[in-house]
Design an enzyme around this catalytic site. Structure first.
Site, mmCIF file in Angstrom:
data_model
loop_
_atom_site.group_PDB
_atom_site.id
_atom_site.type_symbol
_atom_site.label_atom_id
_atom_site.label_comp_id
_atom_site.label_asym_id
_atom_site.label_seq_id
_atom_site.Cartn_x
_atom_site.Cartn_y
_atom_site.Cartn_z
ATOM 1 N N LYS A 263 0.832 -1.197 0.000
ATOM 2 C CA LYS A 263 0.000 0.000 0.000
ATOM 3 C C LYS A 263 0.876 1.260 0.000
ATOM 4 O O LYS A 263 2.033 1.221 0.438
ATOM 5 C CB LYS A 263 -0.886 0.031 1.248
ATOM 6 C CG LYS A 263 -1.961 -1.027 1.297
ATOM 7 C CD LYS A 263 -2.760 -0.914 2.591
ATOM 8 C CE LYS A 263 -3.858 -1.954 2.656
ATOM 9 N NZ LYS A 263 -4.949 -1.685 1.714
ATOM 10 N N ARG A 337 -10.569 -11.346 1.694
ATOM 11 C CA ARG A 337 -11.434 -12.387 1.135
ATOM 12 C C ARG A 337 -10.780 -13.770 1.232
ATOM 13 O O ARG A 337 -11.463 -14.782 1.258
ATOM 14 C CB ARG A 337 -11.799 -12.032 -0.305
ATOM 15 C CG ARG A 337 -10.633 -11.964 -1.264
ATOM 16 C CD ARG A 337 -10.940 -11.139 -2.503
ATOM 17 N NE ARG A 337 -11.004 -9.723 -2.193
ATOM 18 C CZ ARG A 337 -11.299 -8.793 -3.094
ATOM 19 N NH1 ARG A 337 -11.559 -9.125 -4.338
ATOM 20 N NH2 ARG A 337 -11.338 -7.522 -2.743
#
Length: 498
Positions: A263, A337
């Site tokens: 990130k 996920r």
């Protein structure tokens, strides 16, 4: 903060000794005898107190009022939503130096849900994070008395709201803690602390046990961190053992660097909030211990860090999930996920009536809905309607998003059964479509709380959402089951008489 409920007229409130007396004035207030009633009527008539929810008039050492500080606050039409706005506007007053004892008084009989809204909003407004501070410059009052014209009629509402507030605060506290003070191991200890209540059991599994379960996707995310993963399982039994439970699954990424798909540095500190789903499950169980609803609930939390060391998961790697489905990892920053899919597969062993997962899953949901509503995806219209209604009633709203089959086309892979990302368009939807592959035919809902679990900027901090929504939904399911059971028993009695 300790809350108390008491029957209190405005005249009695004026005589009550406290540091702060806040009086909720509805827009149709016609005035009453006594110092406060007269003051409020005059202020409204002169326009010094506007009737818009949250508008304040602060007074000091008012004649005929025992409290040092008196605040008149408009609460609009007196609905729960307007009361919430009014009480949240009191935050600076509640945190003022020297305010240890506060009284929040209704000038008129509260509407249904207004007392709950007032209590929860006061708890939110007065909350101060202190766990890792050597010195706390501001703090909320130690006690808050809610005064109403008649306490008897709202006692049950008050008791429930107090339990929900405790759950929300527990969730906020753990979500706010820095990642080195909220590791997967420490989250496991927090969960174990909840099992002091006899109705709650807790099991915490480490890497070896998770490996035996075959949770290859979950393990792949954790392999880049020196912090060992934890798979937390909470069980609340409020109904008969044979009654099928509801399963709540909370994403527990205690810090998310993005892994190899690193990130950007700005605001990466906020990735300590990426376990907001896990924190909400902990908060729900904290409240269940007090609420004691007649329902069985399972809480599952896959907890780990997503870090970029030499062992970390790489873009292009293929992992095998607990379900046996293989997953091509195109982006290691789509890790939530991956941990959730194994927990969803595990959830099936409980044969639940419904599964709800809660996750700070996608930035795309923030773009779609901002910070007002959580994203709701569901395979069941009935379940979706229940959650939407519960969110509105709890002032913790969500919004249903689509799950058309065509959205899953972008998850196709040449090298595995499915890819973990499907591109930028409809990113929140494709993430939900990925999770849908792992729930089978069980009614399922996914709450994407990336926009609602915390706030940025000067108000940076966890919100505790969607604990209120989930607890309202569980309470309504428990009440519905009780009503159904009573109807069935009555039918059996009628049949026996016949």
């Amino acid at each position: 903060m300790n809350f108390e409920l008491k029957t209190l007229s405005l005249s009695a409130a004026a005589r009550h000794k406290c540091d702060l007396l806040a009086v909720l004035i509805p827009q149709d207030f016609a005035g009453q005898d006594g110092a406060i009633g007269t003051l409020a009527a005059q202020a409204l008539q002169a326009g010094d107190l506007q009737d818009k929810p949250g508008k304040l008039l602060r007074l000091y050492a008012s004649p005929g009022v025992a409290a040092r500080h008196l605040v008149l606050v408009s609460c609009g039409d007196g609905s729960p939503g307007d009361v919430r706005k009014a009480v949240l506007a009191l935050a600076p007053a509640l945190k003022s130096p020297g305010v240890q004892r506060a009284v929040l008084a209704f000038a008129a009989a509260p509407a249904a849900g207004a007392v709950a809204a007032a209590l929860r909003s006061a708890a939110d407004a007065a909350y101060v994070y202190a766990a890792t501070k050597s010195k706390v410059e501001e703090s909320g009052p130690e006690s808050c008395l809610l005064g109403v014209p008649s306490a008897a009629g709202v006692q049950a509402e008050f008791d429930a709201a107090r339990a929900v507030a405790a759950g929300v605060e527990f969730a906020r506290e753990w979500a706010n803690r820095p990642a080195n003070h909220a590791t997967p191991t420490l989250l496991g200890e927090a969960a174990k602390s909840l099992s002091k209540d006899k109705a709650i059991r807790c099991t915490v599994r480490g890497p070896e046990e998770v490996a035996k379960l075959g949770m290859g996707a979950f393990m792949a995310v954790a392999q880049g961190s020196v912090e060992p993963l934890r798979f937390i399982e909470l069980q609340y039994q409020g109904a008969a053992k044979g009654q099928a439970p509801v399963v709540l699954v909370g994403k527990g990424i205690t810090f998310d660097t993005g892994g190899i798909s690193l990130k950007p540095a700005p605001e990466m500190d906020e990735m300590k909030f990426d376990m907001g789903g896990a924190a909400s499950v902990l908060g729900v169980f904290r409240a269940l211990a007090e609420l004691k609803p007649a329902i069985n609930v399972i809480g599952l939390i896959p907890a780990c860090e997503n870090m970029p060391d030499g062992r970390a998961l790489k873009p292009g790697d293929v992992v095998t999930s607990m379900s046996g489905q293989t997953i091509e990892v195109l982006n290691t920053d789509a890790e939530g996920r991956l941990v959730l899919c194994d927990a969803l597969t595990y959830a099936a062993r409980f044969k639940p009536v419904a599964i709800v997962d809660i996750a700070t899953l996608t930035g795309a949901c923030v773009i779609a809905l901002g910070g007002l509503r959580s994203g709701l995806f569901s395979t069941s219209d009935e379940l979706a309607a229940q959650l939407l209604g519960a969110g509105d009633a709890a002032l913790d709203p969500c919004w249903r998003m689509p799950l058309d089959d065509e959205y899953g086309e972008g998850l196709k892979s040449n090298f595995a059964d499915v890819a973990n990302v499907g591109g930028r368009p409809a990113g929140a939807v494709t993430a939900a479509k990925f999770l849908q592959r792992f729930v089978g035919n069980t009614p399922w809902a996914h709450l994407d709380i990336a926009g609602t679990a915390w706030k940025s900027g000067t108000a940076k901090g966890a919100t505790g959402r969607p604990v209120g929504l989930l607890l309202r939904w569980l309470a309504e399911r428990a009440a519905g089951s009780a009503d159904s059971g009573q109807q069935t028993a009555a039918a059996r009695r009628r049949a026996a008489k016949g």
